[in-house]
Write a protein that holds these residues in place. Structure first.
Motif: not given
Length: 53
Positions: A1-8, A19-31
């Motif tokens: 399983m990939e640790r980070f998944k792009k959701i938008y 992006w969502v960290d699949t281990e912690t559930g924390v969402h991140y913004v990449f610009h």
């Protein structure tokens, strides 16, 4: 399983992604715009990180 998944994703040159960290559930913004880019936690209206259980 990939640790980070792009959701938008939006944009081609001026790119915004969430992006969502699949281990912690924390969402991140990449610009990205040209050669500049940043990756930071996505915050809610109270300034706390958005977390998916």
């Amino acid at each position: 399983m990939e640790r980070f998944k792009k959701i938008y994703e939006q944009g081609v040159v001026d790119v915004m992604e969430i992006w969502v960290d699949t281990e912690t559930g924390v969402h991140y913004v990449f610009h990205r715009n040209g050669n500049a880019a940043g990756f930071t936690p996505l915050l809610d209206k109270d300034g706390k990180p958005v977390v998916t259980p």
